[in-house]
Design a protein around this motif. Sequence first.
Motif, short mmCIF file in Angstrom:
data_model
loop_
_atom_site.label_atom_id
_atom_site.label_comp_id
_atom_site.label_asym_id
_atom_site.label_seq_id
_atom_site.Cartn_x
_atom_site.Cartn_y
_atom_site.Cartn_z
N PHE A 93 0.79 -1.22 0.00
CA PHE A 93 0.00 0.00 0.00
C PHE A 93 0.82 1.28 0.00
O PHE A 93 0.28 2.36 -0.26
N LEU A 94 2.11 1.22 0.30
CA LEU A 94 2.92 2.44 0.28
C LEU A 94 3.00 3.04 -1.11
O LEU A 94 3.26 4.24 -1.26
N GLN A 196 8.83 -13.52 -0.94
CA GLN A 196 7.44 -13.71 -1.34
C GLN A 196 7.01 -15.17 -1.21
O GLN A 196 5.88 -15.47 -0.79
N ARG A 197 7.89 -16.09 -1.58
CA ARG A 197 7.56 -17.51 -1.43
C ARG A 197 7.34 -17.86 0.04
O ARG A 197 6.39 -18.58 0.39
N TYR A 198 8.20 -17.32 0.89
CA TYR A 198 8.05 -17.60 2.31
C TYR A 198 6.74 -17.03 2.85
O TYR A 198 6.01 -17.69 3.59
N LEU A 199 6.45 -15.78 2.48
CA LEU A 199 5.24 -15.13 3.00
C LEU A 199 3.97 -15.81 2.50
O LEU A 199 2.97 -15.88 3.23
N ALA A 200 4.00 -16.32 1.28
CA ALA A 200 2.83 -17.05 0.77
C ALA A 200 2.54 -18.27 1.64
O ALA A 200 1.39 -18.56 1.99
N ALA A 201 3.60 -18.99 2.00
CA ALA A 201 3.43 -20.16 2.87
C ALA A 201 2.99 -19.74 4.26
O ALA A 201 2.17 -20.43 4.90
N GLY A 221 -11.05 -11.68 7.62
CA GLY A 221 -11.66 -10.58 6.87
C GLY A 221 -11.75 -10.95 5.41
O GLY A 221 -11.67 -12.13 5.04
N ASP A 222 -11.91 -9.93 4.56
CA ASP A 222 -12.10 -10.22 3.13
C ASP A 222 -10.83 -10.05 2.31
O ASP A 222 -10.86 -10.05 1.08
N LEU A 223 -9.68 -9.91 2.97
CA LEU A 223 -8.42 -9.77 2.25
C LEU A 223 -7.99 -11.12 1.68
O LEU A 223 -8.07 -12.15 2.35
N THR A 224 -7.52 -11.11 0.44
CA THR A 224 -7.06 -12.34 -0.19
C THR A 224 -5.67 -12.72 0.32
O THR A 224 -4.97 -11.90 0.92
N ASP A 225 -5.28 -13.95 0.04
CA ASP A 225 -3.93 -14.38 0.43
C ASP A 225 -2.87 -13.50 -0.21
O ASP A 225 -1.87 -13.15 0.43
N GLU A 226 -3.05 -13.14 -1.47
CA GLU A 226 -2.08 -12.30 -2.17
C GLU A 226 -1.99 -10.92 -1.53
O GLU A 226 -0.89 -10.35 -1.39
N GLN A 229 -0.14 -11.19 1.77
CA GLN A 229 1.28 -11.39 1.49
C GLN A 229 1.97 -10.06 1.23
O GLN A 229 3.05 -9.79 1.76
N GLY A 230 1.33 -9.21 0.43
CA GLY A 230 1.90 -7.90 0.13
C GLY A 230 1.96 -7.01 1.36
O GLY A 230 2.95 -6.29 1.57
N MET A 231 0.92 -7.04 2.18
CA MET A 231 0.90 -6.24 3.39
C MET A 231 2.00 -6.69 4.35
O MET A 231 2.69 -5.87 4.96
N ALA A 232 2.16 -8.01 4.48
CA ALA A 232 3.20 -8.53 5.37
C ALA A 232 4.58 -8.11 4.90
O ALA A 232 5.45 -7.77 5.71
N PHE A 233 4.78 -8.10 3.59
CA PHE A 233 6.08 -7.70 3.05
C PHE A 233 6.40 -6.25 3.40
O PHE A 233 7.51 -5.92 3.85
N ILE A 234 5.44 -5.36 3.22
CA ILE A 234 5.65 -3.94 3.54
C ILE A 234 5.95 -3.77 5.02
O ILE A 234 6.88 -3.02 5.40
N LEU A 235 5.21 -4.44 5.88
CA LEU A 235 5.42 -4.29 7.32
C LEU A 235 6.78 -4.83 7.75
O LEU A 235 7.47 -4.22 8.57
N LEU A 236 7.19 -5.95 7.19
CA LEU A 236 8.48 -6.51 7.55
C LEU A 236 9.63 -5.60 7.12
O LEU A 236 10.55 -5.32 7.90
#
Length: 402
Positions: A93-94, A196-201, A221-226, A229-236
């Motif tokens: 989202f950034l 990304q592979r790790y976060l998907a798992a 909630g209604d957020l998809t896995d993809e 995954q993107g949100m987790a990447f930004i936060l990390l």
Amino acid sequence: MPESVYTVTTMPAARRPGCPFDPPAELLEAREHGPISRYLFPDGHQGWLVTGYDLVRAVLADPRFSSRRELMRHHPLIDYGDIEVPPAPPGEFLLMDEPRHGRYRKPLVGKFTVRRMRQLTERVEQITAEHLDAMQKAGPPVDLVTAFAKPIPAIMICELLGVPYADRGLFQEHIDLLLGGEATDEEQVAAYLEVQRYLAALVAAKRADPTDDVLSDLTDGDLTDEELQGMAFILLAAGFDTTANMLALGTFALLRHPAQLAALRADPALAEPAVEELLRHLSVAKTFLRTALEDVELAGHTIETGTTVILSYSTANRDPGRFPDPHTLDLGRQQGGHLAFGHGIHQCLGQQLARVEMRVAFPALFARFPTLRLAVPADQVPLRPETADIHGVKSLPVTWDT
């Protein structure tokens, strides 16, 4: 374009050795000519460079300036030629505007409140003490970056997201490759794909068996896995790299300003304003880009539709019109309102966590090691390259009396 407009034709390649706390001289010179200058990008694009506090803050709050990645096709240091830049992946989202940005940020806001982050203080104190114990046991000299500055924010953000402790090293290694400014394009792509592979798992695991962490909460909630995954990447990435560099560079700055360090040691209550002043003084998040969605008048100049604007946080936070005696590190400074965490809808989501980490870590480090000092001459401390998104040091050798 008025003839009086100052033009910058290249971004600086390096900061002054031994004292890497000030903005590059070229940017300070540009601000002396006014809060906005022309900038010639490496690919020939005629853009703008905003160096004044009020204008940087205004652009950050103005929805006519976009954060969308696909519109910011002009890198301040690199000519990418005619490469087509795609929109940001779901969840990252950034690099988005409303309403896509809000879809991802809003579910996170309640999880990073001041109250919730302060509740984590005890855990930050525990992690900090553990790493100080390890430093003391190992004995001097040590590299403060690897022994202290990186592990504290890495552990905290991984615990918040529910990343197993054993996997923390993977993220430190790959985030360093992505953001350190020295990896090849191939190395960066490989690191990104591996994360990304790790976060998907990880997202799949949280959906199947939720635990007590932010990522598990978001699966309800209604957020998809993809998207998750993107949100987790930004936060990390954001939760680790910026704070790690503030801890290391902030320690370096305090060691180079012994009177200010003495004041911090003498008064633990100074920790809160000290952190704010270090954030302002160092501005490790150096610049951000925005693109005009329509013609915008800015300080008497027309920013034409599609034009990319560089926002210089480091010079904005050293603007004498906003901060008296701006180049002096003054831990007792009363003027707040720095832009180290940005401003507007993209203001750093994890800023309260970063504050807690720094307010704990700096006083604890100097209390444990009263004689802490550099183990090498200041001008031999290796700096991150200017191509790195976040300013800092690659290592910080320190020693102390045993």
